[in-house]
Every structure is written in structure tokens, then in C-alpha cells.
Design an enzyme around this catalytic site. Structure first.
Site, PDB file in Angstrom:
ATOM      1  N   ARG A 258      -2.798  -6.239   9.768  1.00 55.93           N
ATOM      2  CA  ARG A 258      -2.870  -6.434   8.320  1.00 55.93           C
ATOM      3  C   ARG A 258      -4.291  -6.098   7.900  1.00 55.93           C
ATOM      4  NH1 ARG A 258       2.287  -7.115   5.920  1.00 55.93           N
ATOM      5  NH2 ARG A 258       1.913  -4.997   6.523  1.00 55.93           N
TER       6      ARG A 258
ATOM      7  N   TYR B 184      35.195  -8.220  -3.113  1.00 55.77           N
ATOM      8  CA  TYR B 184      34.229  -7.271  -3.688  1.00 55.77           C
ATOM      9  C   TYR B 184      33.561  -7.890  -4.918  1.00 55.77           C
ATOM     10  CZ  TYR B 184      31.891  -3.095  -5.184  1.00 55.77           C
ATOM     11  OH  TYR B 184      30.914  -2.206  -5.525  1.00 55.77           O
TER      12      TYR B 184
ATOM     13  N   LYS C 211      12.366 -15.206   4.539  1.00 58.64           N
ATOM     14  CA  LYS C 211      11.254 -16.038   4.997  1.00 58.64           C
ATOM     15  C   LYS C 211      11.610 -17.515   4.768  1.00 58.64           C
ATOM     16  CE  LYS C 211       9.147 -11.881   4.297  1.00 58.64           C
ATOM     17  NZ  LYS C 211       9.850 -10.675   3.868  1.00 58.64           N
TER      18      LYS C 211
ATOM     19  N   PHE D  87       0.681  -7.026  -2.294  1.00 56.10           N
ATOM     20  CA  PHE D  87       1.523  -6.979  -1.106  1.00 56.10           C
ATOM     21  C   PHE D  87       2.069  -5.562  -1.007  1.00 56.10           C
ATOM     22  CE2 PHE D  87       5.267  -7.259   1.521  1.00 56.10           C
ATOM     23  CZ  PHE D  87       4.654  -7.741   2.659  1.00 56.10           C
ATOM     24  N   THR D  88       2.236  -5.093   0.224  1.00 57.94           N
ATOM     25  CA  THR D  88       2.550  -3.677   0.483  1.00 57.94           C
ATOM     26  C   THR D  88       3.739  -3.160  -0.345  1.00 57.94           C
ATOM     27  OG1 THR D  88       3.810  -4.440   2.396  1.00 57.94           O
ATOM     28  CG2 THR D  88       1.564  -3.688   2.817  1.00 57.94           C
TER      29      THR D  88
ATOM     30  N   ASP E 229       6.298 -14.013  -7.047  1.00 59.73           N
ATOM     31  CA  ASP E 229       6.794 -13.608  -5.730  1.00 59.73           C
ATOM     32  C   ASP E 229       6.941 -14.911  -4.945  1.00 59.73           C
ATOM     33  OD1 ASP E 229       7.199 -12.925  -3.120  1.00 59.73           O
ATOM     34  OD2 ASP E 229       5.908 -11.163  -3.170  1.00 59.73           O
TER      35      ASP E 229
ATOM     36  N   PHE F 219       1.978   1.720   7.701  1.00 56.12           N
ATOM     37  CA  PHE F 219       1.873   0.809   8.842  1.00 56.12           C
ATOM     38  C   PHE F 219       3.159   0.699   9.641  1.00 56.12           C
ATOM     39  CE2 PHE F 219       4.183  -2.679   6.828  1.00 56.12           C
ATOM     40  CZ  PHE F 219       4.043  -2.372   5.478  1.00 56.12           C
TER      41      PHE F 219
END
Ligand code: PM9
Length: 460
Positions: A386, A76, A262, A128-129, A219, A452
Site C-alpha cells: 500500500r 429473478y 469486509k 481509496f484506489t 464509504d 497494483f
């Protein structure tokens, strides 16, 4: 006469295990897309032949990463995999402090809650969303300061992810530095088509923000892909390694949010990395509310181990050349069929310009959403809208109408072959040939946040 012999690249790996694909009939695809409300997010993946919905969490892990999974320390608190990840983040990216999160938006949530107060402005190189939504939920307002070229799909400028310094300076003047907690700078700008920012631009950004005492938050979801383009296109970087360029990019920023799903080649994971000790202390405290203890942040030990190994693999030059090379191969093939795509070709996928593909469908009838459904119907290839659906609504309820109305063919890393790329390009070309016969959609269900993902449509 001597013919020019092409110098091909090939994948720097061989395949050890395969996952079988299913191919359903046109009638079954018609039923599937209808049941999904013409939204590719609502399809069952078992009905998809080639899945280009996203490059997020869809990479194939290496044998080393899988071996790392077996070394998971599922304690943990204080898992050794956390310390390994911390060491790798310091070595590869150079950030001092690490707070793991279950994925990128977990880090965005914590960072936005700490740094943004009501009425603040967050300038950034295109929205970005999830990032913008967290900024808004924290009481801030996003202000787009990307260069104008980024909004033009045909403009060939090599660094369409750059920040317009005049725009940013005007923004600081208008609102004052006190109302700007940080500049939100993304590498490989997703919504612009995976477009890179240059080192020259980053240096200017660092100088301006330093002058005004404003932080730069990076980001870094696709930072290694951005580094590849710097190596290929920016003067003085051709002989530098991607690893060195990645570290240099990070050095111009104060911290970062990362979706490791990614670039970092894992199926789940993310983190917040920061150089400021006080912000770190606050984030480390807040992560226990939303994610989990500060040494696991919602991840299993094995996930952190796979991420640590994946980060190292992501900055390997051969890997990145093949990764982007595959995207370029698909893009060039599409262009040879006359399909209009965003240029220059970006790092993580091909973005087809639905406005030029379906010029008879107005934006309020969702051309990109329509095209994504048509591609699926033709071949079972799943892509993502997009455009106006992804852009959502402003705080006052009005729709955003973005200049870019795109369908993203996102390429998962190390998953598909060149033959898959041929099938995808040919399917797109077939739909392009019968484009005049395609009608738009109307939205019949709209969720409140990030519409979306779950909106439903019906054919007009
Ligand atoms: N990007 C993508 O498919 C997955 C979800 S949105 C459709 O492109 C950037 C630049 C991203 C991103 C996710 C996130 C959020 C932040 N920044 O999905 O929460 O591309 O790990 O990351 C997606 P998470």
C-alpha cells in the site's frame, strides 16, 4: 509480591469446521514469487500459508449465515432475501433506499456516474484506489482533505481519519459548491492504516456541508470497526453500543457505498444506500445496466441473505472487541520486536512502515512491494503493498508518490488464531533482522488501471 494478572479477551465463537493449510518449502516459495513477478496478487493461493492479502471477502461465515444461504430465494425478481436485506440496512444503518451491487466498486461506479460531471471536484479523507478511479472515470478529480496527521505513520492522534475542516472550506471556496457534488467520507480510512473518524468531526462536516448544500457520501466498508474506536476513544461514547454508534455515524451522511466483503462478514456483496428519492430512482435504473435487476444487483438470493445476517453480527460488541483485539495483539507483538508500524493500530490490519523498515531502498525501487515479497519468501505469509504502486499515476501520467509507503498485514475476520499471529510477527521480525541485505525491485510490466493488482517486478 502480587503479580498483575492479565485480563485476556477470547474469540466469542468456537470452531466447527477447519480448512487445511499447505506449507511449501523455501525453494518452492522462491519459485512461486518469481513466477508471480514479485507481486503477491499474482501468487496462487495454494502456495500461501497464512493469507493476509486482504480482509475483503475472506471472512469465515457463521453457522447462521450458512443456514441463511440455504434459505436463498433464487427468483429473478423480488427475492425475499432482498427485502430482508433492505429491512436490515434500514434498521442498522438508517438509510432509506437500497440498491444491491455485486461488491463495493459496483456501487461506486453507479454513484459516480450519477453524481459527478466533467470538471467536478470530490474532496475526501484520503483516496481509496477503486473509489478514486471511478470518480476520475466519471470526469471528476479527487482532492485530499484528510488531516495532516494521517500522512504521518508515527503520529499517535486517535482520530487520524478526520477531515481537516479548514482544508475543506478552502476547497469549497476555491472551486465553489456547484462543482462539488459530494464529500467522499470514509470510516476506518483504509490507506491511512484503518484510522477512524470521530463523531465530533462528523458533526462539523455535516454542519459545513449543509450550509453549502453539498452531500456527504459515506464509504461505510468498515463502519463498525470505526464505531469500535469511537466507543474506546471518544468522550461520551464508552457506554454506547457499537450498534448505536454505527447508526449515529450514518445519520450525519446522505448515502453510502458499501463493500459488504469486509465488515459485513460475507464473501461477496455490496450495495449503494441513499436517502434521496431521485438519486435512488436513477441508481435503481442504472443498476440494471451494470449489475442486474434492482432486487439482486449481481448477487444470488443466498448472498443477500448471508449479508443481512452478517450485518447484524458485525455490530455485536463482543465480535468487534475480539476482531480488533486480534489486530492489536499482532501489532503489539511486532512492536516488541522493534518492527516499525503505523500507530495507533487500526481496525483491519497492521501496516508496516516500509520506509523505516528498508530506509536504504528509495521509493522508486518500491520498498513496500519488496518487503511484501520478502515476507512471503520467509514464511509463506502473504501481505499487500500500500504505497507507490497502489497510488498509481495522475491523469498527466506522473507517478503519485504518497507519503505512506506501507505493507498491509490484513486480518480476515474469524479465520486465524492467536498462534497464527505469533508466526506472522516472528516472520516479520526475522526479515527485520536481515533488512540491510534486501534489495529493491524494478517494475517490468504496468497495466493501465489499478496497476497494483497485475504489475510485474524483477529484483534489482
Ligand atoms: N478494499 C482491500 O483489500 C479490496 C480490493 S482493493 C485491494 O482493502 C474501501 C474502503 C475498500 C474497498 C476494497 C472498496 C471496494 C471500497 N472502499 O473490493 O469492490 O477497502 O468490494 O470494494 C479492498 P470492493
Amino acid at each position: 509480591m502480587k503479580t498483575m494478572i492479565r485480563k485476556s479477551w477470547a474469540e466469542p465463537y468456537k470452531i466447527k469446521m477447519v480448512e487445511l493449510l499447505t506449507m511449501i518449502s523455501h525453494t518452492q516459495r522462491n519459485k512461486a514469487i518469481h513466477e508471480a513477478g514479485y507481486n503477491t496478487f499474482l501468487l496462487r493461493s495454494e502456495n500461501v500459508y497464512i493469507d493476509l492479502l486482504t480482509d475483503s471477502g475472506t471472512s469465515a461465515m457463521s453457522d447462521r449465515q450458512w443456514a441463511g444461504m440455504m434459505m436463498g430465494d433464487e427468483a429473478y425478481a423480488g427475492s425475499r432475501n432482498f427485502y430482508h436485506l433492505e429491512e436490515v440496512v434500514r434498521e442498522i444503518y438508517g438509510y432509506k433506499y437500497l440498491v444491491p451491487t455485486h461488491q463495493g466498486r459496483g456501487a461506486e461506479n453507479i454513484l459516480s456516474k450519477i453524481l459527478i460531471k466533467k470538471g467536478d471536484i470530490i474532496p475526501g479523507n484520503m483516496y481509496f484506489t477503486t473509489t478514486r478511479l471511478h470518480q476520475e472515470l466519471a470526469g471528476g478529480k479527487f482532492e485530499d482533505v484528510i488531516i495532516a496527521e494521517a500522512h504521518d505513520p508515527e503520529n499517535e492522534f486517535p482520530f487520524k481519519g478526520n477531515i481537516d475542516m479548514d482544508k475543506l472550506e478552502r476547497c469549497i471556496k476555491k472551486y465553489s459548491a456547484k462543482r462539488i457534488p459530494y464529500v467522499s467520507m470514509a470510516t476506518s480510512v483504509n490507506m491511512a492504516g484503518g484510522q477512524p473518524i470521530s463523531v465530533a468531526n462528523l458533526k462539523e462536516l455535516r454542519a459545513l456541508t449543509k450550509k453549502h448544500g453539498i452531500l456527504v457520501i459515506h464509504d461505510m466498508t468498515r463502519v463498525a470497526e470505526n464505531a469500535h474506536f469511537i466507543q474506546q476513544r471518544e468522550r461520551g461514547y464508552a457506554n454506547k453500543s457499537i450498534k448505536a454508534i454505527v447508526k449515529e455515524i450514518c445519520s450525519y451522511t446522505d448515502g453510502a457505498t458499501m463493500s459488504a466483503k469486509k465488515d459485513a462478514l460475507v464473501n461477496i456483496g455490496g450495495f449503494l444506500a441513499i436517502n434521496d428519492r431521485d438519486i435512488f430512482e436513477e441508481a435503481r435504473n442504472m443498476v440494471v445496466i451494470y449489475e442486474g435487476l434492482h432486487t439482486y444487483g449481481g448477487l444470488a438470493g443466498r448472498d443477500m441473505e448471508a449479508m443481512a445476517i452478517g450485518i447484524r453480527e458485525s455490530v455485536n460488541d463482543n465480535h468487534m472487541h475480539a476482531r480488533v483485539g486480534q489486530v492489536v495483539y499482532l501489532g503489539e507483538k511486532m512492536m516488541s520486536y522493534g518492527v516499525p508500524i503505523v500507530r495507533p493500530i487500526g481496525g483491519h490490519g497492521i501496516f508496516v512502515d516500509a520506509k523505516r523498515f528498508l530506509p536504504h531502498i528509495p521509493q522508486h525501487q518500491f520498498p513496500a512491494q519488496t518487503l511484501a515479497a520478502e515476507i512471503f519468501l520467509d514464511s509463506g505469509v502473504r501481505t499487500m503493498e500500500r504505497g507507490v504502486v497502489s497510488a498509481g499515476r495522475k491523469a498527466n501520467g506522473e507517478n503519485y508518490y504518497p507519503k505512506l509507503e506501507l505493507v498491509r498485514f490484513t486480518i480476515p475476520r474469524r479465520v486465524y488464531t492467536q498462534a497464527h499471529m505469533d508466526v506472522i510477527a516472528e516472520s516479520t521480525a526475522r526479515v527485520f533482522e536481515r533488512r540491510e541485505f534486501i534489495n529493491g525491485l524494478k517494475m517490468v510490466y504496468e497495466p493501465k488501471y489499478l496497476r497494483f493488482f497485475q504489475a510485474r517486478f524483477a529484483p534489482l
